[in-house]
Design a protein around this motif. Structure first.
Motif, PDB file in Angstrom:
ATOM      1  N   UNK A  98      48.186  56.637  63.429  1.00  0.00           N
ATOM      2  CA  UNK A  98      49.021  57.399  64.352  1.00  0.00           C
ATOM      3  C   UNK A  98      50.481  57.320  63.939  1.00  0.00           C
ATOM      4  N   UNK A  99      51.206  58.347  64.271  1.00  0.00           N
ATOM      5  CA  UNK A  99      52.655  58.348  64.157  1.00  0.00           C
ATOM      6  C   UNK A  99      53.190  58.566  65.567  1.00  0.00           C
TER       7      UNK A  99
ATOM      8  N   UNK B 194      55.859  52.231  75.643  1.00  0.00           N
ATOM      9  CA  UNK B 194      55.525  53.585  75.204  1.00  0.00           C
ATOM     10  C   UNK B 194      54.460  53.560  74.114  1.00  0.00           C
ATOM     11  N   UNK B 195      54.553  52.592  73.229  1.00  0.00           N
ATOM     12  CA  UNK B 195      53.575  52.443  72.160  1.00  0.00           C
ATOM     13  C   UNK B 195      52.188  52.149  72.736  1.00  0.00           C
ATOM     14  N   UNK B 196      52.133  51.248  73.697  1.00  0.00           N
ATOM     15  CA  UNK B 196      50.853  50.925  74.329  1.00  0.00           C
ATOM     16  C   UNK B 196      50.295  52.115  75.105  1.00  0.00           C
ATOM     17  N   UNK B 197      51.160  52.874  75.765  1.00  0.00           N
ATOM     18  CA  UNK B 197      50.702  54.052  76.502  1.00  0.00           C
ATOM     19  C   UNK B 197      50.121  55.110  75.563  1.00  0.00           C
ATOM     20  N   UNK B 198      50.767  55.312  74.418  1.00  0.00           N
ATOM     21  CA  UNK B 198      50.273  56.297  73.455  1.00  0.00           C
ATOM     22  C   UNK B 198      48.913  55.884  72.904  1.00  0.00           C
TER      23      UNK B 198
ATOM     24  N   UNK C 193      52.286  41.032  65.561  1.00  0.00           N
ATOM     25  CA  UNK C 193      53.655  40.527  65.465  1.00  0.00           C
ATOM     26  C   UNK C 193      54.514  41.362  64.525  1.00  0.00           C
ATOM     27  N   UNK C 194      53.934  41.904  63.463  1.00  0.00           N
ATOM     28  CA  UNK C 194      54.714  42.700  62.511  1.00  0.00           C
ATOM     29  C   UNK C 194      55.197  44.004  63.138  1.00  0.00           C
ATOM     30  N   UNK C 195      54.386  44.597  63.998  1.00  0.00           N
ATOM     31  CA  UNK C 195      54.814  45.811  64.708  1.00  0.00           C
ATOM     32  C   UNK C 195      55.935  45.463  65.678  1.00  0.00           C
ATOM     33  N   UNK C 196      55.782  44.344  66.357  1.00  0.00           N
ATOM     34  CA  UNK C 196      56.809  43.894  67.288  1.00  0.00           C
ATOM     35  C   UNK C 196      58.120  43.605  66.550  1.00  0.00           C
ATOM     36  N   UNK C 197      58.031  42.963  65.391  1.00  0.00           N
ATOM     37  CA  UNK C 197      59.228  42.673  64.602  1.00  0.00           C
ATOM     38  C   UNK C 197      59.873  43.951  64.075  1.00  0.00           C
TER      39      UNK C 197
ATOM     40  N   UNK D 218      63.723  52.019  66.417  1.00  0.00           N
ATOM     41  CA  UNK D 218      63.400  53.161  65.556  1.00  0.00           C
ATOM     42  C   UNK D 218      62.906  54.337  66.392  1.00  0.00           C
ATOM     43  N   UNK D 219      63.098  55.543  65.875  1.00  0.00           N
ATOM     44  CA  UNK D 219      62.693  56.730  66.626  1.00  0.00           C
ATOM     45  C   UNK D 219      61.233  57.100  66.395  1.00  0.00           C
ATOM     46  N   UNK D 220      60.638  56.603  65.322  1.00  0.00           N
ATOM     47  CA  UNK D 220      59.243  56.917  65.014  1.00  0.00           C
ATOM     48  C   UNK D 220      58.615  55.710  64.325  1.00  0.00           C
ATOM     49  N   UNK D 221      57.350  55.441  64.662  1.00  0.00           N
ATOM     50  CA  UNK D 221      56.635  54.309  64.084  1.00  0.00           C
ATOM     51  C   UNK D 221      55.261  54.787  63.632  1.00  0.00           C
ATOM     52  N   UNK D 222      54.900  54.480  62.393  1.00  0.00           N
ATOM     53  CA  UNK D 222      53.554  54.754  61.896  1.00  0.00           C
ATOM     54  C   UNK D 222      52.720  53.495  62.081  1.00  0.00           C
ATOM     55  N   UNK D 223      51.577  53.638  62.745  1.00  0.00           N
ATOM     56  CA  UNK D 223      50.747  52.479  63.059  1.00  0.00           C
ATOM     57  C   UNK D 223      49.287  52.775  62.747  1.00  0.00           C
ATOM     58  N   UNK D 224      48.508  51.713  62.680  1.00  0.00           N
ATOM     59  CA  UNK D 224      47.056  51.815  62.568  1.00  0.00           C
ATOM     60  C   UNK D 224      46.470  51.155  63.807  1.00  0.00           C
TER      61      UNK D 224
END
Length: 89
Positions: A12-13, A34-38, A54-58, A69-75
């Motif tokens: 996801x982005x 917001x990240x958890x809601x998405x 922890x790396x996403x949190x950092x 940051x305005x946008x985060x790419x996650x798995x």
């Protein structure tokens, strides 16, 4: 944790731009919510059953509480028991 069971992976982005509307002293906290809601919308799970690495949190807190940051790419890894993990790809 994710290797033990059958899982589903989603890339996801997530845009965190709306976190700028919250007060400056709470932007990083708002971004995590917001990240958890998405992720909850995509995985159809409860927000309480989502685990943030922890790396996403950092990454979100890397520039401080005020400049997120305005946008985060996650798995997202969804486990069979309904829990989800948010990690960096």
């Amino acid at each position: 944790m994710a290797d033990e069971e059958n899982t589903t992976e989603i890339l996801l982005s997530v845009s965190l731009r709306k976190a700028r509307f919250s007060s400056k002293s709470r932007r990083a906290d708002t971004s995590i919510k917001m990240l958890k809601d998405a992720v909850a919308r995509y995985t159809k799970s409860d927000r309480d059953r989502i685990w943030v690495d922890n790396k996403v949190n950092e990454l979100i807190w890397s520039r401080g509480r005020r400049k997120v940051p305005t946008r985060v790419n996650i798995k997202v890894i969804k486990l069979e028991d309904g829990t989800s993990e948010i990690i960096l790809p």
